[in-house]
Design an enzyme around this catalytic site. Structure first.
Site, PDB file in Angstrom:
ATOM      1  N   GLU A  43      29.340  29.485  43.388  1.00  0.00           N
ATOM      2  CA  GLU A  43      30.214  30.908  43.568  1.00  0.00           C
ATOM      3  C   GLU A  43      31.015  32.108  44.253  1.00  0.00           C
ATOM      4  O   GLU A  43      29.818  32.691  44.665  1.00  0.00           O
ATOM      5  CB  GLU A  43      29.501  31.420  41.793  1.00  0.00           C
ATOM      6  CG  GLU A  43      30.758  32.659  41.292  1.00  0.00           C
ATOM      7  CD  GLU A  43      31.843  32.613  40.530  1.00  0.00           C
ATOM      8  OE1 GLU A  43      32.426  31.248  40.656  1.00  0.00           O
ATOM      9  OE2 GLU A  43      32.737  32.934  41.077  1.00  0.00           O
ATOM     10  N   GLY A  56      38.800  30.291  22.679  1.00  0.00           N
ATOM     11  CA  GLY A  56      38.130  29.980  20.927  1.00  0.00           C
ATOM     12  C   GLY A  56      38.473  28.572  21.309  1.00  0.00           C
ATOM     13  O   GLY A  56      38.802  28.118  22.547  1.00  0.00           O
ATOM     14  N   ARG A 115      34.801  35.848  25.952  1.00  0.00           N
ATOM     15  CA  ARG A 115      34.599  35.275  26.378  1.00  0.00           C
ATOM     16  C   ARG A 115      33.384  35.505  27.369  1.00  0.00           C
ATOM     17  O   ARG A 115      32.286  34.771  27.399  1.00  0.00           O
ATOM     18  CB  ARG A 115      35.830  35.240  27.841  1.00  0.00           C
ATOM     19  CG  ARG A 115      36.928  34.636  26.997  1.00  0.00           C
ATOM     20  CD  ARG A 115      38.131  35.038  28.550  1.00  0.00           C
ATOM     21  NE  ARG A 115      39.526  34.215  28.219  1.00  0.00           N
ATOM     22  CZ  ARG A 115      39.445  32.896  28.568  1.00  0.00           C
ATOM     23  NH1 ARG A 115      39.087  32.664  30.126  1.00  0.00           N
ATOM     24  NH2 ARG A 115      40.990  32.245  28.281  1.00  0.00           N
ATOM     25  N   ARG A 209      46.892  40.661  27.259  1.00  0.00           N
ATOM     26  CA  ARG A 209      45.505  40.597  26.246  1.00  0.00           C
ATOM     27  C   ARG A 209      45.611  41.915  25.994  1.00  0.00           C
ATOM     28  O   ARG A 209      45.382  42.617  27.081  1.00  0.00           O
ATOM     29  CB  ARG A 209      45.040  40.067  27.283  1.00  0.00           C
ATOM     30  CG  ARG A 209      45.548  38.648  27.897  1.00  0.00           C
ATOM     31  CD  ARG A 209      44.484  37.568  28.829  1.00  0.00           C
ATOM     32  NE  ARG A 209      43.905  37.068  28.064  1.00  0.00           N
ATOM     33  CZ  ARG A 209      43.591  35.775  29.360  1.00  0.00           C
ATOM     34  NH1 ARG A 209      43.460  35.922  30.798  1.00  0.00           N
ATOM     35  NH2 ARG A 209      42.484  34.582  28.827  1.00  0.00           N
ATOM     36  N   ASP A 345      40.373  24.026  35.261  1.00  0.00           N
ATOM     37  CA  ASP A 345      41.846  24.594  36.059  1.00  0.00           C
ATOM     38  C   ASP A 345      41.953  23.974  37.655  1.00  0.00           C
ATOM     39  O   ASP A 345      43.321  23.803  37.910  1.00  0.00           O
ATOM     40  CB  ASP A 345      41.830  25.944  35.442  1.00  0.00           C
ATOM     41  CG  ASP A 345      41.867  26.529  34.349  1.00  0.00           C
ATOM     42  OD1 ASP A 345      42.136  25.587  32.896  1.00  0.00           O
ATOM     43  OD2 ASP A 345      42.912  27.679  33.957  1.00  0.00           O
TER      44      ASP A 345
HETATM   45  C1  LIG Z   1      45.930  34.389  27.549  1.00  0.00           C
HETATM   46  C2  LIG Z   1      44.940  32.239  27.707  1.00  0.00           C
HETATM   47  C3  LIG Z   1      43.892  32.101  26.912  1.00  0.00           C
HETATM   48  C4  LIG Z   1      43.388  31.012  26.705  1.00  0.00           C
HETATM   49  N1  LIG Z   1      42.827  30.833  25.597  1.00  0.00           N
HETATM   50  C5  LIG Z   1      41.919  29.641  25.779  1.00  0.00           C
HETATM   51  C6  LIG Z   1      41.005  29.058  24.299  1.00  0.00           C
HETATM   52  O1  LIG Z   1      41.495  30.127  23.327  1.00  0.00           O
HETATM   53  N2  LIG Z   1      40.695  28.282  24.398  1.00  0.00           N
HETATM   54  C7  LIG Z   1      40.478  27.488  25.524  1.00  0.00           C
HETATM   55  O2  LIG Z   1      39.987  26.256  25.498  1.00  0.00           O
HETATM   56  N3  LIG Z   1      41.129  27.981  26.865  1.00  0.00           N
HETATM   57  C8  LIG Z   1      41.883  29.217  26.877  1.00  0.00           C
HETATM   58  N4  LIG Z   1      42.278  29.090  27.094  1.00  0.00           N
HETATM   59  C9  LIG Z   1      42.920  28.427  29.142  1.00  0.00           C
HETATM   60  C10 LIG Z   1      40.855  28.182  29.853  1.00  0.00           C
HETATM   61  O3  LIG Z   1      40.733  30.222  30.085  1.00  0.00           O
HETATM   62  C11 LIG Z   1      40.963  27.948  31.130  1.00  0.00           C
HETATM   63  O4  LIG Z   1      41.145  26.629  31.009  1.00  0.00           O
HETATM   64  C12 LIG Z   1      39.436  27.934  31.526  1.00  0.00           C
HETATM   65  O5  LIG Z   1      38.577  29.697  31.547  1.00  0.00           O
HETATM   66  C13 LIG Z   1      39.529  27.314  32.923  1.00  0.00           C
HETATM   67  O6  LIG Z   1      37.943  28.123  33.642  1.00  0.00           O
HETATM   68  P1  LIG Z   1      37.515  26.727  35.007  1.00  0.00           P
HETATM   69  O7  LIG Z   1      36.058  27.164  34.867  1.00  0.00           O
HETATM   70  O8  LIG Z   1      37.848  25.660  34.778  1.00  0.00           O
HETATM   71  O9  LIG Z   1      38.481  27.840  36.005  1.00  0.00           O
HETATM   72  P2  LIG Z   1      38.130  29.066  36.152  1.00  0.00           P
HETATM   73  O10 LIG Z   1      37.533  30.050  34.920  1.00  0.00           O
HETATM   74  O11 LIG Z   1      39.183  30.014  37.333  1.00  0.00           O
HETATM   75  O12 LIG Z   1      36.433  29.008  37.253  1.00  0.00           O
HETATM   76  C14 LIG Z   1      37.090  29.187  38.102  1.00  0.00           C
HETATM   77  C15 LIG Z   1      35.922  30.060  39.459  1.00  0.00           C
HETATM   78  O13 LIG Z   1      35.858  29.682  40.212  1.00  0.00           O
HETATM   79  C16 LIG Z   1      35.061  30.750  41.401  1.00  0.00           C
HETATM   80  N5  LIG Z   1      36.017  29.904  42.988  1.00  0.00           N
HETATM   81  C17 LIG Z   1      37.286  29.892  43.150  1.00  0.00           C
HETATM   82  N6  LIG Z   1      36.972  30.338  43.931  1.00  0.00           N
HETATM   83  C18 LIG Z   1      36.211  30.245  44.695  1.00  0.00           C
HETATM   84  C19 LIG Z   1      35.896  28.986  46.014  1.00  0.00           C
HETATM   85  N7  LIG Z   1      36.952  29.176  47.223  1.00  0.00           N
HETATM   86  N8  LIG Z   1      34.456  29.717  46.808  1.00  0.00           N
HETATM   87  C20 LIG Z   1      34.008  29.770  45.715  1.00  0.00           C
HETATM   88  N9  LIG Z   1      33.942  30.062  44.430  1.00  0.00           N
HETATM   89  C21 LIG Z   1      35.256  29.515  43.876  1.00  0.00           C
HETATM   90  C22 LIG Z   1      35.919  31.704  40.339  1.00  0.00           C
HETATM   91  O14 LIG Z   1      35.306  32.970  41.088  1.00  0.00           O
HETATM   92  C23 LIG Z   1      35.846  31.741  39.283  1.00  0.00           C
HETATM   93  O15 LIG Z   1      34.472  31.801  38.803  1.00  0.00           O
HETATM   94  C24 LIG Z   1      43.230  30.421  28.290  1.00  0.00           C
HETATM   95  C25 LIG Z   1      44.055  30.596  28.844  1.00  0.00           C
HETATM   96  C26 LIG Z   1      44.337  31.954  29.403  1.00  0.00           C
HETATM   97  C27 LIG Z   1      44.901  32.305  30.657  1.00  0.00           C
END
Ligand SMILES: Cc1cc2nc3c(=O)[nH]c(=O)nc-3n(C[C@H](O)[C@H](O)[C@H](O)COP(=O)(O)OP(=O)(O)OC[C@H]3O[C@@H](n4cnc5c(N)ncnc54)[C@H](O)[C@@H]3O)c2cc1C
Length: 470
Positions: A43, A56, A115, A209, A345
């Site tokens: 990370e 949620g 979160r 937010r 994502d």
């Molecule tokens: C306003 C809003 C409301 C939402 N509400 C909901 C909801 O109610 N329910 C739901 O299911 N989803 C919701 N979502 C979507 C959800 O937040 C995301 O889909 C989810 O957080 C994605 O998680 P992730 O772990 O894939 O990515 P991220 O949370 O972006 O995590 C990626 C991680 O990788 C790390 N990283 C990045 N680049 C590198 C690198 N080069 N080397 C090492 N580490 C790196 C970052 O620091 C981070 O910790 C919402 C989104 C938004 C914007």
């Protein structure tokens, strides 16, 4: 060059590198932990990092958590706020403040929470040292095949971090979010089948937010509108509110259509945020019903505004790379893209409007955990050749087959959710007011969209993926 591999990881079984410790990366780690597959999370941040806002999880996400690792579901339920009512309720926030439609979410379904508290509860389930912080991945390589070497680990992938250190692994899963570096490495512009590489783009929507203290929310909205989830729809904007932190805070998400298709990022900020203010939100909701305006009145004077990006316009062509493309990008060494994939994502960033993005990352984590555990069983069971380099080559082929199976089972599902999310936003924001304000038409359409996410056979998806692997 210093290596960051932990001393205790297996030299002959599978070792998985997870890039990113967000919802997807942490859930994948917990899925592998439950299946005794060796892994390390890398990370870039100095610690676990989630913003102080609500999230949620949908019923399919809860089912995926339970299958991934029952401790994951239990930790989420402990951190989640109880529902006031087990319904989503949409209000005409513009004209009447009256209910348009309500949708049953199941007993204690779709609960929300903070979160930061949910991620922290999951992180506590990980063993010490499972996450290496301050490790920002820069590139990946694979050494050229060396037939003279007697080392069976010489085919492992090498991760190169920005601090100059490296680590090795048999598979790399990029859970590094919407601006994924792993995705860039898998699909450099020159190797993409289209002229444009996959990338998240601005949806011309931004949001505010905030967390309002519950006494203030109750004073402005009354008990029933504060203690359970409500959505307020209207032209060009919508608001979602739900209680979090044991009913001590009201989570507010106000989404506004931006007339400009270009996001002007603040130069000193991360790409998706810019300084905002309550007066900007008040202007957007100026003509709305007083209830909606009172919600906006609960926002702080100054706060960030968040651009909403998704990958609908420039999706990843697949979630696993090809050996050849990655080799071309690296310039030398062996191909490695078929042992690397993206999840969460990084693979399929969607807007927030169906509350589904985090849940999709958990479904990804479940399928990947099951597939990688199956591969681990094959390669540590001695059934993959006579050892040494041949064994390593066969391990690479199984990893590649597992990631292909993940792509085959989840690509269409997750891309469909990205598109459905946009459709939901159009309904909330009255793109077609005749449909959006008609309870029957709105109800039919929004039910179909949410049910396409929720009513998914998560256990069947895992079975399909394992069958695909074989
Ligand atoms: C306003 C809003 C409301 C939402 N509400 C909901 C909801 O109610 N329910 C739901 O299911 N989803 C919701 N979502 C979507 C959800 O937040 C995301 O889909 C989810 O957080 C994605 O998680 P992730 O772990 O894939 O990515 P991220 O949370 O972006 O995590 C990626 C991680 O990788 C790390 N990283 C990045 N680049 C590198 C690198 N080069 N080397 C090492 N580490 C790196 C970052 O620091 C981070 O910790 C919402 C989104 C938004 C914007």
């Amino acid at each position: 060059m210093a290596s960051t591999n932990p001393p205790d990881w297996p030299q002959d079984g599978l070792h998985v590198a997870i890039v990113g410790a967000g919802i997807t990366g942490v859930n994948l780690a917990l899925g592998l932990l439950a299946r005794n597959v060796s892994f390390t999370v890398y990370e870039r941040a100095p610690g676990f990092r989630e913003i102080g806002a609500g999230i949620g999880f949908s019923p399919n996400a809860e089912r995926a958590m339970g299958l991934l690792n029952p401790d994951v579901l239990a930790a989420f339920k402990r951190a989640a706020n109880p529902n006031g009512e087990d319904y989503f309720q949409w209000i005409d926030g513009y004209r009447s403040d009256e209910l348009i439609f309500k949708l049953y979410v199941g007993k204690d379904g779709f609960q929300g929470g903070l979160r930061s508290e949910i991620l922290e509860a999951w992180a506590q389930l990980l063993p010490p040292g499972a996450v290496r912080f301050n490790k920002e991945i820069d590139t990946i390589s694979a050494p050229p095949e060396d037939n003279s070497s007697s080392s069976s680990s010489n085919r492992r992938l090498r991760l190169h971090f920005k601090d100059g250190t490296t680590a090795t692994a048999d598979a790399v899963i990029g859970c590094d979010g919407i601006r994924s570096r792993v995705r860039q490495l898998l699909f450099p512009t020159s190797s993409s089948s289209s002229s444009q590489s996959p990338e998240a783009g601005y949806t011309a929507k931004f949001c505010f937010r905030a967390l309002a203290p519950m006494p203030a929310a109750m004073a402005a909205l009354g008990q029933s509108r504060s203690m359970t989830r409500f959505m307020y729809n209207g032209p060009g904007a919508h608001i979602i509110t739900y209680p979090v932190a044991s009913n001590t805070l009201l989570n507010i998400l106000a989404v506004i259509s931006d007339p400009s298709p270009t996001w002007r990022a603040h130069p000193q900020r991360q790409q998706h945020t810019a300084p905002g203010s309550r007066s900007e939100a008040e202007a957007a909701f100026r003509d709305w019903h007083p209830t909606a305006r009172r919600i906006v009145g609960l926002l702080p004077d100054a706060m960030d505004k968040w651009a909403i990006f998704d990958m609908a316009a420039r999706p990843a062509p697949r979630y696993i790379g090809t050996a050849a493309a990655a080799t071309a990008a690296a310039g030398d060494g062996e191909g490695w893209g078929d042992r690397v994939c993206v999840a969460g994502d990084a693979a399929h960033a969607a807007g927030p409007h169906l509350g589904a993005g985090g849940g999709m990352g958990i479904e990804d984590a479940l399928v990947l955990s099951e597939l990688l555990a199956a591969v681990d069983g094959k390669v540590t069971g001695g059934g993959t050749g006579d050892g040494g380099d041949e064994r390593e080559r066969e391990k690479g082929r199984w990893v590649s087959a597992a990631l292909e199976a993940y792509n085959a089972v989840l690509y269409e599902r997750t891309q469909g959710v990205v598109r459905a999310t946009r459709e939901a936003c159009d309904l909330f924001q009255w793109k077609d007011p005749a449909v959006a304000t008609d309870p029957r038409q709105f109800g039919d359409r929004i039910t179909a969209l949410f049910h396409s996410v929720w009513e998914y056979d998560v256990a069947g998806m895992v079975e399909e993926a394992l069958a695909e692997l074989e």
